[in-house]
Scaffold this motif. Structure first.
Motif, mmCIF file in Angstrom:
data_model
loop_
_atom_site.group_PDB
_atom_site.id
_atom_site.type_symbol
_atom_site.label_atom_id
_atom_site.label_comp_id
_atom_site.label_asym_id
_atom_site.label_seq_id
_atom_site.Cartn_x
_atom_site.Cartn_y
_atom_site.Cartn_z
ATOM 1 N N GLY A 194 0.793 -1.231 0.000
ATOM 2 C CA GLY A 194 0.000 0.000 0.000
ATOM 3 C C GLY A 194 0.823 1.277 0.000
ATOM 4 O O GLY A 194 0.592 2.175 -0.817
ATOM 5 N N PRO A 195 1.802 1.412 0.902
ATOM 6 C CA PRO A 195 2.611 2.642 0.949
ATOM 7 C C PRO A 195 3.434 2.905 -0.307
ATOM 8 O O PRO A 195 3.824 4.049 -0.549
ATOM 9 N N LEU A 196 3.707 1.880 -1.103
ATOM 10 C CA LEU A 196 4.494 2.091 -2.319
ATOM 11 C C LEU A 196 3.754 3.005 -3.290
ATOM 12 O O LEU A 196 4.353 3.853 -3.945
ATOM 13 N N ARG A 197 2.431 2.845 -3.381
ATOM 14 C CA ARG A 197 1.649 3.678 -4.293
ATOM 15 C C ARG A 197 1.002 4.861 -3.587
ATOM 16 O O ARG A 197 0.546 5.789 -4.252
ATOM 17 N N ASP A 198 0.964 4.814 -2.272
ATOM 18 C CA ASP A 198 0.422 5.941 -1.510
ATOM 19 C C ASP A 198 1.333 6.212 -0.315
ATOM 20 O O ASP A 198 1.133 5.662 0.766
ATOM 21 N N PRO A 199 2.349 7.053 -0.500
ATOM 22 C CA PRO A 199 3.303 7.304 0.592
ATOM 23 C C PRO A 199 2.660 7.978 1.800
ATOM 24 O O PRO A 199 3.260 8.007 2.870
ATOM 25 N N PHE A 200 1.440 8.489 1.629
ATOM 26 C CA PHE A 200 0.741 9.161 2.726
ATOM 27 C C PHE A 200 -0.298 8.263 3.394
ATOM 28 O O PHE A 200 -1.113 8.737 4.182
ATOM 29 N N ILE A 201 -0.273 6.969 3.123
ATOM 30 C CA ILE A 201 -1.305 6.072 3.624
ATOM 31 C C ILE A 201 -1.339 6.009 5.152
ATOM 32 O O ILE A 201 -2.399 5.916 5.759
ATOM 33 N N PHE A 202 -0.168 6.086 5.785
ATOM 34 C CA PHE A 202 -0.134 6.035 7.252
ATOM 35 C C PHE A 202 -0.820 7.263 7.852
ATOM 36 O O PHE A 202 -1.411 7.193 8.935
ATOM 37 N N LEU A 203 -0.734 8.390 7.175
ATOM 38 C CA LEU A 203 -1.370 9.625 7.636
ATOM 39 C C LEU A 203 -2.837 9.677 7.229
ATOM 40 O O LEU A 203 -3.705 10.007 8.045
#
Length: 365
Positions: free
Chosen positions: A254-263
């Motif tokens: 998930g974070p590879l395509r959305d670096p802001f996923i944790f936020l």
């Protein structure tokens, strides 16, 4: 230590706003800044990427899998994989191998590297399904003979004075779902927590992760448990956080395509902002700086930068044309110039990623 560029006030405000909503957690003796952690991924979770994700909201990270034999042979490339950036603070070093004493020796070496890291633990890879790892008895092959795991864990743990954790799959195949048995053995040997990917080894990354099974295992409360698998979007993460019995969740692809996923997983309908193409550009520029500081070879930087940029911009309009231009770029300077032009021209465009399409199903550790 290098003085890196700061984010713009606009982006930093978004980051700070959403980070403030996180709650720290404790898994055994290990503390994390939030219950959303970065999963270990081969050739991806190097120090630059881990640090970037930690600064973009990951509560903690785990390194790419590192060969115990490469460590013990003092292979320079392998030792480099143990490097921790001075700014990292919640990091697990993941090792793989089949021989308990070789793993123990490598774990002690990993422990003694970077002694000033605030939170550090050693993680045993028991989930990698890749043939070259499994054929030698490492990764998910360790799940096939749980009777040997008690000695395996104890041999490694006695060499350490930092916590030991494990990452596993639900079992070798659908006829041998033995994660609870493995976790019971791990608890007896003092393992701090377990992360479980919701597929068997034979599934690889095909099909869907079985969250029903993961939740059933979490309800047993044998050890603190992290659930992992198919959390590809902030919406999926939010929905899982509402209902999970896991103490934490681990995000990989998930974070590879959305670096802001944790936020974004802490964003509400009341928030009147989103992460823009310009925000993505700032993140890419900082990642570039981290790579320049970490890597010696320009070719390595170029290859790493290209693949991560292509992943990060997924879902934006005209991305196919951009991707083609990227891989024709002659060097890093041209790569960054093309990226800046593309993202700047997108204005306030929002991403639209089709999460039903297969992404990186070939394996990554």
């Amino acid at each position: 230590m290098t003085n890196y560029r700061t984010f713009s006030p606009s982006l930093q405000h978004k980051i700070d706003t959403l980070k403030a909503r996180r709650e720290s957690i404790q898994l055994g003796s290990i503390g994390f800044d939030s219950p959303l952690l970065l999963a270990p991924m081969s050739s991806i979770c190097t120090a630059p990427y881990r640090l970037l994700m930690e600064q973009l909201g990951a509560g903690g990270t785990v390194s790419e899998l590192v060969s115990c034999h490469g460590i013990n042979y003092k292979n320079d490339k392998t030792i480099k994989m143990l490097e921790i950036h001075p700014l990292e603070k919640n990091i697990g070093l993941q090792l793989f191998g089949e021989d308990p004493q070789a793993m123990a020796d490598a774990a002690k070496f990993a422990q003694d590297c970077n002694p000033d890291t605030p939170t550090k633990f050693v993680d045993i890879n028991m989930g990698c399904p890749v043939r070259k790892v499994v054929s030698k008895g490492g990764g998910s092959a360790l799940l096939k003979e749980p009777v040997k795991l008690g000695k395996f864990f104890s041999t490694i743990k006695k060499e350490l004075n930092i916590p030991l954790t494990i990452k596993i799959r639900t079992g070798w195949d659908s006829d041998s779902i033995n994660a609870p048995e493995v976790i019971h053995i791990a608890k007896e040997e003092g393992i701090e927590f377990v992360a479980i990917h919701g597929r068997t080894r034979t599934q690889g990354y095909s099909g869907l992760a079985s969250w029903e099974l993961l939740e059933d295992i979490a309800k047993l409360k044998i050890l603190p448990m992290i659930g992992n698998g198919d959390l590809h979007s902030s919406y999926m993460v939010k929905e899982r956080m509402k209902q999970t019995d896991c103490q934490a969740l681990m995000l990989g692809r998930g974070p590879l395509r959305d670096p802001f996923i944790f936020l974004d997983s802490y964003k509400t309908d009341e928030d009147n902002f989103h992460f823009t193409p310009t925000d993505h550009l700032e993140v890419i520029e900082r990642f570039h700086e981290y790579l320049e500081d970490y890597c010696d070879r320009e070719r390595t930087i170029l290859i790493t930068l290209r693949k991560n940029i292509v992943w990060m911009v997924a879902g934006y309009p005209n991305v196919t044309h951009f991707r083609n231009a990227m891989f024709r770029a002659a060097d890093i300077k041209e790569t960054m110039a093309i990226t800046k032009e593309f993202l700047t021209e997108l204005g306030e465009s929002k991403k639209q990623i089709d999460h039903t399409q297969t992404f990186m199903a070939g394996g990554h550790g």
